[in-house]
Each structure stands twice: as structure tokens, then as C-alpha cells.
Scaffold this motif. Structure first.
Motif, PDB file in Angstrom:
ATOM      1  N   THR A   1      -0.027  22.589 -15.327  1.00  0.00           N
ATOM      2  CA  THR A   1       0.571  22.543 -16.736  1.00  0.00           C
ATOM      3  C   THR A   1      -0.229  22.626 -17.763  1.00  0.00           C
ATOM      4  OG1 THR A   1       1.681  20.421 -15.356  1.00  0.00           O
ATOM      5  CG2 THR A   1       1.846  20.399 -17.810  1.00  0.00           C
ATOM      6  N   PRO A   2      -1.415  22.560 -18.124  1.00  0.00           N
ATOM      7  CA  PRO A   2      -2.098  23.057 -19.049  1.00  0.00           C
ATOM      8  C   PRO A   2      -1.849  24.693 -19.295  1.00  0.00           C
ATOM      9  CG  PRO A   2      -3.197  21.357 -18.137  1.00  0.00           C
ATOM     10  CD  PRO A   2      -2.224  21.802 -17.126  1.00  0.00           C
ATOM     11  N   GLN A   3      -1.996  25.299 -18.159  1.00  0.00           N
ATOM     12  CA  GLN A   3      -1.771  26.660 -18.059  1.00  0.00           C
ATOM     13  C   GLN A   3      -0.173  27.179 -18.431  1.00  0.00           C
ATOM     14  OE1 GLN A   3      -2.732  27.929 -14.203  1.00  0.00           O
ATOM     15  NE2 GLN A   3      -4.925  27.486 -14.403  1.00  0.00           N
ATOM     16  N   PHE A   4       0.591  26.329 -18.297  1.00  0.00           N
ATOM     17  CA  PHE A   4       2.066  26.729 -18.677  1.00  0.00           C
ATOM     18  C   PHE A   4       2.051  26.371 -20.136  1.00  0.00           C
ATOM     19  CE2 PHE A   4       3.967  25.305 -14.536  1.00  0.00           C
ATOM     20  CZ  PHE A   4       4.689  26.434 -14.067  1.00  0.00           C
ATOM     21  N   GLN A   5       1.180  25.523 -20.703  1.00  0.00           N
ATOM     22  CA  GLN A   5       1.194  25.444 -22.196  1.00  0.00           C
ATOM     23  C   GLN A   5       0.552  26.752 -22.725  1.00  0.00           C
ATOM     24  OE1 GLN A   5       2.538  22.701 -24.386  1.00  0.00           O
ATOM     25  NE2 GLN A   5       1.728  24.279 -25.710  1.00  0.00           N
TER      26      GLN A   5
ATOM     27  N   GLN B   1      -0.303  32.462 -13.422  1.00  0.00           N
ATOM     28  CA  GLN B   1       0.319  32.690 -14.815  1.00  0.00           C
ATOM     29  C   GLN B   1       0.507  34.446 -14.975  1.00  0.00           C
ATOM     30  OE1 GLN B   1       1.368  29.727 -16.415  1.00  0.00           O
ATOM     31  NE2 GLN B   1       0.619  29.022 -14.258  1.00  0.00           N
ATOM     32  N   ASP B   2      -0.065  34.960 -14.501  1.00  0.00           N
ATOM     33  CA  ASP B   2       0.255  36.318 -14.628  1.00  0.00           C
ATOM     34  C   ASP B   2       1.557  36.691 -14.133  1.00  0.00           C
ATOM     35  OD1 ASP B   2      -2.067  36.808 -16.213  1.00  0.00           O
ATOM     36  OD2 ASP B   2      -3.068  37.749 -14.462  1.00  0.00           O
ATOM     37  N   ASP B   3       1.850  36.002 -13.050  1.00  0.00           N
ATOM     38  CA  ASP B   3       3.273  36.657 -12.342  1.00  0.00           C
ATOM     39  C   ASP B   3       4.324  36.088 -13.186  1.00  0.00           C
ATOM     40  OD1 ASP B   3       5.005  37.521  -9.824  1.00  0.00           O
ATOM     41  OD2 ASP B   3       5.497  35.535 -10.102  1.00  0.00           O
TER      42      ASP B   3
ATOM     43  N   VAL C   1      15.850  32.295 -22.245  1.00  0.00           N
ATOM     44  CA  VAL C   1      15.342  32.298 -20.709  1.00  0.00           C
ATOM     45  C   VAL C   1      14.710  30.859 -20.968  1.00  0.00           C
ATOM     46  CG1 VAL C   1      13.453  33.027 -19.385  1.00  0.00           C
ATOM     47  CG2 VAL C   1      14.958  34.792 -20.558  1.00  0.00           C
ATOM     48  N   ALA C   2      14.767  30.243 -19.678  1.00  0.00           N
ATOM     49  CA  ALA C   2      14.153  28.880 -19.710  1.00  0.00           C
ATOM     50  C   ALA C   2      13.308  28.718 -18.362  1.00  0.00           C
ATOM     51  CB  ALA C   2      15.371  27.795 -19.603  1.00  0.00           C
ATOM     52  N   VAL C   3      12.186  28.055 -18.403  1.00  0.00           N
ATOM     53  CA  VAL C   3      11.331  27.714 -17.347  1.00  0.00           C
ATOM     54  C   VAL C   3      11.238  26.454 -16.988  1.00  0.00           C
ATOM     55  CG1 VAL C   3       8.914  27.800 -16.468  1.00  0.00           C
ATOM     56  CG2 VAL C   3       9.774  29.611 -17.927  1.00  0.00           C
ATOM     57  N   LEU C   4      11.863  25.747 -15.821  1.00  0.00           N
ATOM     58  CA  LEU C   4      12.036  24.428 -15.422  1.00  0.00           C
ATOM     59  C   LEU C   4      10.740  24.099 -14.726  1.00  0.00           C
ATOM     60  CD1 LEU C   4      15.947  24.057 -15.123  1.00  0.00           C
ATOM     61  CD2 LEU C   4      14.512  24.013 -17.018  1.00  0.00           C
TER      62      LEU C   4
END
Length: 193
Positions: free
Chosen positions: A94-98, A179-181, A77-80
Motif C-alpha cells: 500500500t505505501p508503494q501504491f502511494q 510497482q515497475d510492472d 484509468v483506475a487502480v482498485l
């Protein structure tokens, strides 16, 4: 009087633009360099399995100088995430993606940033270093990858496209991602056979 009205109009325009860039709306940066504000979709709808289309193939150079091909995402699965250091919502997101990446990277999930419309790579490098971002990012100042995804709103910054294990577009976000979604979408996609 005329200069006072012009000054008030300029202040109002700056306030309006500042509010749009830091709220739930996304900044749309097209290849002409113009900015447009678009309504964000902070919660994605997962595209039904039978309606998913294959993502376009793409390649480029990572911020580290290494080459990258989308074939490296195969089977995961990839998040772009399309981002820029100049984009206020991206600086929050972006820090939340980390954080999410740290949670799921051992579960067959890859994250790839796509740094677009950056005037100089040093700004992207500094942002990644300052925020401790460890997932890779392509340096794509001309937005070539976004163009490859022309059937999806990848030209709106920030935008996020989630691919399933078969390399098909499974979810699309415009604007900041909750982020929860994202966690819920990733859990659903990683559970698919």
C-alpha cells in the motif's frame, strides 16, 4: 514426548503460515472468514482491448465517511486495490501504491483502496494515517465489492484490478504487485485512445 511433538508441529505450522503471508503468495479470504493461500501473479497480463469486459458498478462508504460510486471513476484509468491492515503483503504494498499514485494522479489515473475483512475501521484508519495514504479507500468489511467482481480473483488479498478509461477490466493481479510492472501497465493504458 507427545506434547513435544505437538509443540514442534505448532511451531512448524506458524512458520509455514508466516512464510506464506509475507512472500509472493496472496491470502484468500472468502466470506466464511477462512484463509487460503494462492499463487500470486506479481506481473499482470494486459487483457486485449477486444476481450475486456465492463467492470461491475459498485458503491459504498469511504473511510472518511463520504459516499462513493464507481461512476466517479468514469473516463480515467483506475487502480482498485483490495487490502486489509491485517495482511502483511498489503502493509508493504500500500505505501508503494502511494508512490505510484503520486506519480500518475495528474495523468488521468485514479486509485481506490477497498478495505476488506477488517474487524474494526479504526485499524484501517490508523494504517492509512500512519503510512500517509492520500488516495481514498472504501470501508467494505463484508467484501461486497469483491463479490461484485466475482468473475475476477478479487477475493484474494491482496488483489488489484486495473480498469481502462471505458471502465473495463484491463489487468488483474493477485498477490503483491511489482510497482515497475504497474507503472508499465498504467503507461500502456493511459496511452490508449
Amino acid at each position: 514426548m507427545r506434547s513435544r511433538l505437538a509443540g514442534l508441529a505448532a511451531v512448524a505450522a506458524v512458520a509455514l503460515l508466516g512464510g506464506c503471508t509475507s512472500g509472493s503468495d496472496a491470502v484468500d479470504v472468502n466470506n466464511g472468514g477462512e484463509f487460503r493461500f494462492v499463487a500470486g501473479t506479481p506481473a499482470a497480463q494486459v487483457i486485449p482491448d477486444t476481450e475486456r469486459a465492463s467492470a461491475p458498478e459498485f458503491s459504498g462508504t469511504l473511510l472518511t465517511g463520504e459516499t462513493f460510486s464507481s461512476t466517479e471513476l468514469a473516463g480515467d484509468v483506475a487502480v482498485l486495490n483490495f487490502w486489509g491492515s491485517w495482511c502483511p503483503p498489503c502493509r508493504v504494498e500500500t505505501p508503494q501504491f502511494q508512490q505510484v499514485y503520486d506519480e500518475v494522479r495528474d495523468d488521468g489515473v485514479q486509485f481506490l483502496g477497498l478495505n476488506v475483512k477488517e474487524t474494526d475501521q479504526q485499524f484501517a484508519d490508523a494504517f492509512v494515517a500512519d503510512e500517509g495514504i492520500t488516495f481514498p479507500s472504501l470501508y467494505d468489511p463484508k467484501g461486497r465489492v469483491a463479490l461484485a467482481f466475482r468473475d475476477y480473483p478479487a477475493d484474494r488479498i491482496p488483489s488489484t484490478i486495473v480498469l481502462d478509461r471505458q471502465g473495463r477490466v484491463a489487468a488483474v493481479y493477485t498477490g503483491e504487485v511489482r510497482q515497475d510492472d504497474l507503472r508499465a501497465v498504467l503507461a500502456r493504458l493511459t496511452a490508449e485512445a
